[in-house]
Design a protein around this motif. Structure first.
Motif, PDB file in Angstrom:
ATOM      1  N   SER A   1      37.001  42.543  70.648  1.00 31.13           N
ATOM      2  CA  SER A   1      37.622  42.192  71.931  1.00 31.13           C
ATOM      3  C   SER A   1      36.569  42.017  73.021  1.00 31.13           C
ATOM      4  O   SER A   1      36.630  41.069  73.816  1.00 31.13           O
ATOM      5  N   ALA A   2      35.595  42.922  73.052  1.00 28.94           N
ATOM      6  CA  ALA A   2      34.543  42.839  74.064  1.00 28.94           C
ATOM      7  C   ALA A   2      33.687  41.594  73.878  1.00 28.94           C
ATOM      8  O   ALA A   2      33.311  40.927  74.855  1.00 28.94           O
ATOM      9  N   GLU A   3      33.382  41.256  72.629  1.00 27.75           N
ATOM     10  CA  GLU A   3      32.580  40.062  72.355  1.00 27.75           C
ATOM     11  C   GLU A   3      33.347  38.803  72.749  1.00 27.75           C
ATOM     12  O   GLU A   3      32.774  37.858  73.314  1.00 27.75           O
ATOM     13  N   SER A   4      34.647  38.790  72.467  1.00 29.01           N
ATOM     14  CA  SER A   4      35.481  37.656  72.855  1.00 29.01           C
ATOM     15  C   SER A   4      35.526  37.503  74.366  1.00 29.01           C
ATOM     16  O   SER A   4      35.386  36.384  74.900  1.00 29.01           O
ATOM     17  N   ALA A   5      35.722  38.610  75.069  1.00 28.94           N
ATOM     18  CA  ALA A   5      35.790  38.558  76.535  1.00 28.94           C
ATOM     19  C   ALA A   5      34.485  38.035  77.123  1.00 28.94           C
ATOM     20  O   ALA A   5      34.496  37.212  78.047  1.00 28.94           O
ATOM     21  N   LYS A   6      33.378  38.479  76.565  1.00 31.58           N
ATOM     22  CA  LYS A   6      32.077  38.006  77.048  1.00 31.58           C
ATOM     23  C   LYS A   6      31.931  36.501  76.840  1.00 31.58           C
ATOM     24  O   LYS A   6      31.449  35.773  77.724  1.00 31.58           O
ATOM     25  N   GLY A   7      32.378  36.017  75.676  1.00 29.80           N
ATOM     26  CA  GLY A   7      32.275  34.591  75.391  1.00 29.80           C
ATOM     27  C   GLY A   7      33.168  33.745  76.278  1.00 29.80           C
ATOM     28  O   GLY A   7      32.754  32.687  76.763  1.00 29.80           O
ATOM     29  N   ILE A   8      34.401  34.204  76.512  1.00 28.04           N
ATOM     30  CA  ILE A   8      35.320  33.445  77.359  1.00 28.04           C
ATOM     31  C   ILE A   8      34.823  33.427  78.801  1.00 28.04           C
ATOM     32  O   ILE A   8      34.901  32.402  79.494  1.00 28.04           O
ATOM     33  N   GLU A   9      34.287  34.533  79.259  1.00 24.51           N
ATOM     34  CA  GLU A   9      33.739  34.572  80.618  1.00 24.51           C
ATOM     35  C   GLU A   9      32.560  33.622  80.761  1.00 24.51           C
ATOM     36  O   GLU A   9      32.432  32.921  81.774  1.00 24.51           O
ATOM     37  N   SER A  10      31.691  33.555  79.746  1.00 27.47           N
ATOM     38  CA  SER A  10      30.565  32.610  79.771  1.00 27.47           C
ATOM     39  C   SER A  10      31.062  31.175  79.774  1.00 27.47           C
ATOM     40  O   SER A  10      30.529  30.309  80.487  1.00 27.47           O
ATOM     41  N   PHE A  11      32.071  30.917  78.962  1.00 24.44           N
ATOM     42  CA  PHE A  11      32.692  29.588  78.904  1.00 24.44           C
ATOM     43  C   PHE A  11      33.200  29.179  80.287  1.00 24.44           C
ATOM     44  O   PHE A  11      32.941  28.058  80.762  1.00 24.44           O
ATOM     45  N   LEU A  12      33.921  30.062  80.946  1.00 22.85           N
ATOM     46  CA  LEU A  12      34.498  29.740  82.248  1.00 22.85           C
ATOM     47  C   LEU A  12      33.432  29.570  83.324  1.00 22.85           C
ATOM     48  O   LEU A  12      33.537  28.693  84.196  1.00 22.85           O
ATOM     49  N   LEU A  13      32.387  30.389  83.284  1.00 22.73           N
ATOM     50  CA  LEU A  13      31.297  30.264  84.257  1.00 22.73           C
ATOM     51  C   LEU A  13      30.606  28.908  84.123  1.00 22.73           C
ATOM     52  O   LEU A  13      30.271  28.269  85.130  1.00 22.73           O
ATOM     53  N   ALA A  14      30.393  28.474  82.882  1.00 24.91           N
ATOM     54  CA  ALA A  14      29.757  27.172  82.657  1.00 24.91           C
ATOM     55  C   ALA A  14      30.642  26.031  83.137  1.00 24.91           C
ATOM     56  O   ALA A  14      30.179  25.126  83.852  1.00 24.91           O
ATOM     57  N   ARG A  15      31.920  26.100  82.800  1.00 23.23           N
ATOM     58  CA  ARG A  15      32.831  25.026  83.206  1.00 23.23           C
ATOM     59  C   ARG A  15      33.029  25.000  84.720  1.00 23.23           C
ATOM     60  O   ARG A  15      33.222  23.922  85.301  1.00 23.23           O
ATOM     61  N   ALA A  16      32.985  26.140  85.372  1.00 26.02           N
ATOM     62  CA  ALA A  16      33.155  26.185  86.826  1.00 26.02           C
ATOM     63  C   ALA A  16      32.054  25.396  87.523  1.00 26.02           C
ATOM     64  O   ALA A  16      32.273  24.804  88.588  1.00 26.02           O
ATOM     65  N   GLN A  17      30.871  25.362  86.918  1.00 29.13           N
ATOM     66  CA  GLN A  17      29.767  24.594  87.496  1.00 29.13           C
ATOM     67  C   GLN A  17      29.847  23.114  87.131  1.00 29.13           C
ATOM     68  O   GLN A  17      29.437  22.256  87.910  1.00 29.13           O
ATOM     69  N   GLU A  18      30.389  22.822  85.963  1.00 27.48           N
ATOM     70  CA  GLU A  18      30.374  21.444  85.460  1.00 27.48           C
ATOM     71  C   GLU A  18      31.578  20.624  85.902  1.00 27.48           C
ATOM     72  O   GLU A  18      31.491  19.388  85.969  1.00 27.48           O
ATOM     73  N   LEU A  19      32.691  21.283  86.196  1.00 28.38           N
ATOM     74  CA  LEU A  19      33.914  20.556  86.538  1.00 28.38           C
ATOM     75  C   LEU A  19      33.851  20.057  87.979  1.00 28.38           C
ATOM     76  O   LEU A  19      33.490  20.797  88.895  1.00 28.38           O
ATOM     77  N   ALA A  20      34.209  18.809  88.162  1.00 22.78           N
ATOM     78  CA  ALA A  20      34.184  18.211  89.494  1.00 22.78           C
ATOM     79  C   ALA A  20      35.313  18.789  90.349  1.00 22.78           C
ATOM     80  O   ALA A  20      36.310  19.295  89.846  1.00 22.78           O
ATOM     81  N   SER A  21      35.151  18.680  91.642  1.00 24.74           N
ATOM     82  CA  SER A  21      36.168  19.156  92.576  1.00 24.74           C
ATOM     83  C   SER A  21      37.509  18.492  92.281  1.00 24.74           C
ATOM     84  O   SER A  21      37.590  17.281  92.111  1.00 24.74           O
ATOM     85  N   GLY A  22      38.562  19.305  92.191  1.00 25.60           N
ATOM     86  CA  GLY A  22      39.887  18.786  91.897  1.00 25.60           C
ATOM     87  C   GLY A  22      40.137  18.476  90.444  1.00 25.60           C
ATOM     88  O   GLY A  22      41.217  18.006  90.089  1.00 25.60           O
ATOM     89  N   GLY A  23      39.130  18.737  89.583  1.00 21.82           N
ATOM     90  CA  GLY A  23      39.272  18.443  88.167  1.00 21.82           C
ATOM     91  C   GLY A  23      40.139  19.454  87.448  1.00 21.82           C
ATOM     92  O   GLY A  23      40.466  20.531  87.972  1.00 21.82           O
ATOM     93  N   LEU A  24      40.526  19.113  86.228  1.00 25.95           N
ATOM     94  CA  LEU A  24      41.414  19.951  85.434  1.00 25.95           C
ATOM     95  C   LEU A  24      40.788  20.298  84.082  1.00 25.95           C
ATOM     96  O   LEU A  24      39.909  19.578  83.585  1.00 25.95           O
ATOM     97  N   MET A  25      41.259  21.381  83.507  1.00 23.77           N
ATOM     98  CA  MET A  25      40.849  21.777  82.165  1.00 23.77           C
ATOM     99  C   MET A  25      42.091  22.176  81.378  1.00 23.77           C
ATOM    100  O   MET A  25      42.893  22.994  81.835  1.00 23.77           O
TER     101      MET A  25
END
Length: 360
Positions: free
Chosen positions: A187-211
């Motif tokens: 569970s901890a490893e999964s949470a770490k991976g999902i948080e990393s995923f979201l941090l990366a996408r938060a930087q890459e997604l354009a304003s107003g974009g969707l996921m």
């Protein structure tokens, strides 16, 4: 020779009998069922003003964990069709579409490129690399899609191979029969991976974009061992232990092999998504899958789908020599078990479609 830990590997490539391209009908049904939800959210929530006002007028889409086969093309085409429809509704000028297909470097990108639709109306590019890390420049992607990918870990928890750890997973290849310490490590490893995923996408997604995400989850209120998919993975582990006892491989090899996936409950997943303030949750609901999809669990189908998902992992750890014997044994174990016949005991995963919007 056995490696010390198991890292994620791509799905089985090519177009052979056990390829992912020919054994991903379950995922195909999920992608198809999610279309209407994704279409509605694009119509209601996608902000096209930035794209329409830019000089390039390029709408960028990235499918993360694309693998091979038609599912990724169907998902992408649906997004493009929905965006085009919205453009027409709002009188925007015609956009051009750039699609990035992402997966691990071990993915069969050659098979992917060979099967690209000849009539596609978008520019295509492959982007190798783990989606747990940054893949694109800042604010460069307008729409991310990721289906049946977030349950995969970038690597298995190190504690599982530490004989001095309470999470040492001796004699098992998964967490569903393990003690709480093993489940918590996953569970901890999964949470770490999902948080990393979201941090990366938060930087890459354009304003107003969707996921858009499709994430299979363990239903709230049941134990991992009561889920048919997880229980079938336990049966695969039993086959490996049987082979070790017969001297066909070593117990040490089995003890150091742990499957790199974890299915959070919807409650767990929602809590993780809410932690990242860069996104708002526009939609989070289970897919209403057809009865035909739910009942498509005969032994050959179960074995072929699991093999398409795990053969590369097994080969990396144990070598090529055990594959046919292992999956023959696994087929017999499934036939002898009640994992897919006793639906009152074993429950399927719940598959959720989630739409996130960039807040900035």
């Amino acid at each position: 020779m056995a490696s010390e830990s198991v890292s994620s590997q791509a799905m089985m490539g090519g177009d052979g009998q056990y390829s992912y391209a020919r054994n991903s009908e379950f995922q195909s049904h999920g992608v198809e069922t999610a279309k209407a939800i994704i279409n509605r959210v694009i119509s209601d929530k996608l902000d096209l003003n930035r794209v329409a006002s830019s000089s390039s007028k390029v709408f960028s889409i990235a499918d993360l964990g694309c693998s091979v086969g038609p599912n990724t093309f169907n998902a992408v085409q649906n997004i493009i069709d929905s965006v085009k429809l919205k453009c027409q509704s709002y009188g925007h000028d015609k956009l051009e579409f750039q699609v990035f297909f992402n997966d691990l470097v071990s993915n069969d990108f050659n098979a992917l490129y060979k099967s690209l639709p000849s009539d596609r109306q978008y520019y295509a590019a492959g982007v190798p690399g783990s989606f747990h890390n940054r893949l694109f420049p800042k604010a460069s992607i307008n729409f991310f899609h990721c289906s049946y990918g977030l349950q995969w870990l970038s690597s298995t928890p190190k504690e599982l191979n530490d004989q001095n750890s309470p999470a040492y997973n001796k004699g098992r290849i998964y967490y569903s029969r393990g003690p709480n310490e093993v489940v918590e490590a996953y569970s901890a490893e999964s949470a770490k991976g999902i948080e990393s995923f979201l941090l990366a996408r938060a930087q890459e997604l354009a304003s107003g974009g969707l996921m858009a995400l499709i994430v299979p989850c363990l239903p709230d209120g049941i134990s991992p061992g009561e889920c048919s998919v997880l229980a079938s993975a336990d049966l695969l582990g039993d086959c490996l232990m049987d082979m070790a006892k017969m001297g066909l491989l070593s117990e040490a090899q089995v003890d150091s092999f742990n499957l790199p996936s974890y299915f959070p409950t919807p409650q767990e997943l929602k809590a993780l998504l809410k932690r990242n303030a860069s996104f708002s949750i526009e939609k989070f609901e289970p897919l209403a899958l057809s009865a035909q999809r739910q009942l498509a669990t005969n032994t050959p189908t179960v074995v072929s789908h699991l093999r398409a998902n795990l053969e590369m992992l097994v080969k990396e750890h144990f070598g090529n020599g055990i594959i046919e014997d292992l999956f023959d044994r696994f087929s017999k174990k499934i036939d002898e078990s009640s994992v897919y016949s006793q639906t009152s005991v074993y429950k399927p995963l719940v598959e959720n479609v989630i739409i996130l919007k960039h807040n900035t």
